[in-house]
Design a protein around this motif. Structure first.
Motif, PDB file in Angstrom:
ATOM      1  N   ILE A 119     -13.221   0.649  -2.178  1.00 56.24           N
ATOM      2  CA  ILE A 119     -13.754  -0.478  -2.224  1.00 56.24           C
ATOM      3  C   ILE A 119     -12.707  -1.661  -2.103  1.00 56.24           C
ATOM      4  CG2 ILE A 119     -14.994  -2.278  -3.568  1.00 56.24           C
ATOM      5  CD1 ILE A 119     -16.575  -0.342  -4.915  1.00 56.24           C
ATOM      6  N   ASN A 120     -12.589  -2.339  -1.053  1.00 61.85           N
ATOM      7  CA  ASN A 120     -11.526  -3.463  -0.987  1.00 61.85           C
ATOM      8  C   ASN A 120     -12.278  -4.617  -1.886  1.00 61.85           C
ATOM      9  OD1 ASN A 120     -10.244  -5.970   0.214  1.00 61.85           O
ATOM     10  ND2 ASN A 120      -9.159  -4.393   0.755  1.00 61.85           N
ATOM     11  N   ALA A 121     -11.782  -4.661  -3.237  1.00 68.31           N
ATOM     12  CA  ALA A 121     -12.163  -5.556  -3.979  1.00 68.31           C
ATOM     13  C   ALA A 121     -12.065  -7.010  -3.648  1.00 68.31           C
ATOM     14  CB  ALA A 121     -11.796  -5.270  -5.225  1.00 68.31           C
TER      15      ALA A 121
ATOM     16  N   LEU B 188     -14.424   6.862  -7.381  1.00 66.35           N
ATOM     17  CA  LEU B 188     -14.000   6.164  -6.133  1.00 66.35           C
ATOM     18  C   LEU B 188     -12.882   5.398  -6.439  1.00 66.35           C
ATOM     19  CD1 LEU B 188     -14.794   2.829  -6.899  1.00 66.35           C
ATOM     20  CD2 LEU B 188     -17.080   3.743  -6.103  1.00 66.35           C
ATOM     21  N   ALA B 189     -12.147   4.869  -5.376  1.00 63.56           N
ATOM     22  CA  ALA B 189     -10.819   4.088  -5.378  1.00 63.56           C
ATOM     23  C   ALA B 189     -11.133   2.603  -5.038  1.00 63.56           C
ATOM     24  CB  ALA B 189      -9.664   4.677  -4.839  1.00 63.56           C
TER      25      ALA B 189
ATOM     26  N   THR C 130      -3.129  -1.964  -5.058  1.00 64.60           N
ATOM     27  CA  THR C 130      -3.134  -3.187  -5.653  1.00 64.60           C
ATOM     28  C   THR C 130      -1.633  -3.203  -6.214  1.00 64.60           C
ATOM     29  OG1 THR C 130      -5.182  -2.957  -6.426  1.00 64.60           O
ATOM     30  CG2 THR C 130      -3.906  -4.208  -7.767  1.00 64.60           C
ATOM     31  N   VAL C 131      -0.661  -4.130  -5.947  1.00 63.57           N
ATOM     32  CA  VAL C 131       0.548  -4.318  -6.340  1.00 63.57           C
ATOM     33  C   VAL C 131       0.568  -5.153  -7.417  1.00 63.57           C
ATOM     34  CG1 VAL C 131       1.649  -3.705  -4.071  1.00 63.57           C
ATOM     35  CG2 VAL C 131       1.542  -6.083  -4.902  1.00 63.57           C
ATOM     36  N   ASN C 132       1.955  -5.059  -8.169  1.00 69.83           N
ATOM     37  CA  ASN C 132       2.234  -5.968  -9.377  1.00 69.83           C
ATOM     38  C   ASN C 132       1.204  -5.434 -10.666  1.00 69.83           C
ATOM     39  OD1 ASN C 132       4.005  -7.436  -7.988  1.00 69.83           O
ATOM     40  ND2 ASN C 132       2.376  -8.846  -7.061  1.00 69.83           N
ATOM     41  N   TYR C 133       0.725  -4.456 -10.607  1.00 69.92           N
ATOM     42  CA  TYR C 133      -0.086  -3.919 -11.565  1.00 69.92           C
ATOM     43  C   TYR C 133       0.712  -3.308 -12.903  1.00 69.92           C
ATOM     44  CZ  TYR C 133      -3.753  -1.482 -14.322  1.00 69.92           C
ATOM     45  OH  TYR C 133      -4.521  -1.255 -15.234  1.00 69.92           O
TER      46      TYR C 133
ATOM     47  N   ASP D 180      -9.821   2.809 -11.084  1.00 67.58           N
ATOM     48  CA  ASP D 180      -9.023   3.170 -10.188  1.00 67.58           C
ATOM     49  C   ASP D 180      -8.517   2.397  -9.457  1.00 67.58           C
ATOM     50  OD1 ASP D 180      -6.915   4.442  -8.587  1.00 67.58           O
ATOM     51  OD2 ASP D 180      -8.276   6.260  -8.209  1.00 67.58           O
ATOM     52  N   TYR D 181      -7.427   1.428  -9.499  1.00 60.89           N
ATOM     53  CA  TYR D 181      -7.292   0.347  -8.790  1.00 60.89           C
ATOM     54  C   TYR D 181      -6.168   0.823  -7.608  1.00 60.89           C
ATOM     55  CZ  TYR D 181      -9.789  -1.988 -12.141  1.00 60.89           C
ATOM     56  OH  TYR D 181     -10.887  -2.365 -13.248  1.00 60.89           O
TER      57      TYR D 181
END
Length: 412
Positions: free
Chosen positions: A300-302, A329-330, A365-368, A378-379
């Motif tokens: 999923i592109n959130a 899922l991611a 997802t950066v900056n996590y 799961d991001y």
């Protein structure tokens, strides 16, 4: 009624991380952040000092200089991205095809720079100094109108304005046009150029924008320390085509679009419905429309704006729809790198979802850094992940309670 299968045959983008699809995609997979100190407004006037601006864009590479002067920047972005997408699809819009080629491009705000400039002219110099092109440059549907004029597309011509869901709704609406047989090809997506004083002031006043002054780490979707979104700009355009048309002309096929869901929260003008109730219904509609079950969705592109409520409630919505599969899922928010392109976000993120299928890779997802107990899925944190992606979903959620989801599938 027999439904036409609909495939993706062309992609085009102008974005904060690249003004063509290849550059954008490579930057995304590398975790490159296109956010920097804002230059299009005076940062001293605002609590927010950063934005995701398009760099090195020259409209004359895509249109006549005289025509460009009659377009707001959001329309220039749309025309440029549409030309790239049509070229990528190797689509020749001749007299025979033109009536069967439509355009459906959304914009959340439209020509804000034009409005600001011309209102200043009116206040300072009077009515006679307002440009005769003011209205046709400002209105959100002019991206679709100008793309039609520039490319000669004479089919259905429309524009969906649903705030930050505009791009996704437009693609979904265009998909349905071809599915029911009203066009063979649709040029569709979203365009936005909102980095102007009034838009910056409005979003700042509503406390929607981050006040983190570090441009490279400010957008941090799903991270516990997120504090608001980063405004972005650009355009994302896809060429949708009936499978019959694509096969007839031997077009390359990126993926198939198979599902679309669109709902309203009926709750609040800016806040999402509690637990993401409306978003969950849009996702479920899209899955049902695709004839799939939830366990078939790989990625999923959130919407993932890096705001407190959005990220939590979108996470809740995914759990509601996918149940146990939500943890298998991611999902990722590429707004961590691109910023939030508002009405253009869905167009760009559709391209990203399509390429995740084509190249079997999920962008990060950066900056996590700091987990949030309310956001526990799961991001795809901080690094892209190689994985087979057969089905991808893209979500967009907008002010006014607009929710839209589209589903892409590997073409077979």
């Amino acid at each position: 009624m027999t439904k036409n299968r609909v495939v993706v045959t062309g992609l085009g983008t102008v974005s904060p991380i690249g003004n063509d699809v290849e550059t954008m995609w490579n930057h995304l997979l590398d975790g490159y952040v296109g956010i920097d100190h804002v230059t299009k407004v005076n940062p001293d006037d605002f609590p927010t000092k950063i934005a995701a601006e398009v760099k090195d864009f020259n409209p004359e590479n895509y249109m006549d200089k005289k025509d460009a002067r009659k377009m707001d920047l959001f329309t220039q972005y749309a025309v440029a991205a549409s030309r790239m997408a049509v070229d990528d699809a190797q689509l020749e819009i001749d007299e025979q095809l033109a009536p069967r080629v439509g355009v459906w491009i959304g914009s959340g705000i439209g020509g804000m720079q034009t409005y600001e400039d011309q209102f200043r002219n009116f206040i300072e110099k009077g009515q006679r100094r307002v440009s005769p092109f003011f209205v046709p440059m400002m209105i959100p549907d002019m991206a679709s109108g100008q793309v039609s004029i520039q490319l000669g597309a004479k089919g259905i011509n429309s524009c969906t304005v649903t705030a930050c869901a505009s791009g996704t709704n437009s693609i979904g609406d265009a998909f349905k046009v071809i599915e029911r047989g009203d066009a063979d090809v649709m040029i569709t997506g979203g365009a936005e150029a909102p980095i102007v004083n009034m838009a910056f002031a409005g979003f700042s006043s509503s406390k929607a924008l981050t006040t983190n002054e570090d441009p490279k780490t400010a957008s941090r979707p799903f991270d516990k320390n997120r504090d608001g979104f980063v405004m972005g700009e650009g355009a994302g355009i896809v060429i949708l085509e009936s499978l019959e048309s694509a096969q007839k002309r031997g077009a390359k096929i990126y993926a198939e679009i198979v599902g679309y869901g669109s709902t309203g929260d009926a709750y609040h003008i800016t806040a999402p419905a509690p637990e993401g109730e409306g978003a969950a219904r849009a996702m479920q509609q899209a899955i049902d429309d695709a004839g799939l079950n939830g366990e078939e969705v790989d990625y999923i592109n959130a919407h993932g704006t890096s705001t407190a409520y959005n990220d939590q409630y979108e996470t809740n919505a995914v759990k509601t729809v996918f149940k146990d599969h939500a943890y298998h899922l991611a999902m990722s928010s590429t707004k961590s790198m691109t910023g939030h392109l508002l009405g253009a976000a869905g167009g760009l993120e559709a391209i990203i979802s399509i390429l995740s299928i084509k190249d079997s890779i999920m962008p990060p997802t950066v900056n996590y850094e700091t987990p949030d107990e309310e956001c526990d899925l799961d991001y795809v944190v901080n690094e892209a992940r190689k994985a087979e992606v057969n089905v991808a979903m893209s979500n967009s959620l907008g002010f006014g309670g607009h929710n839209a989801s589209i589903v892409f599938k590997k073409y077979e």
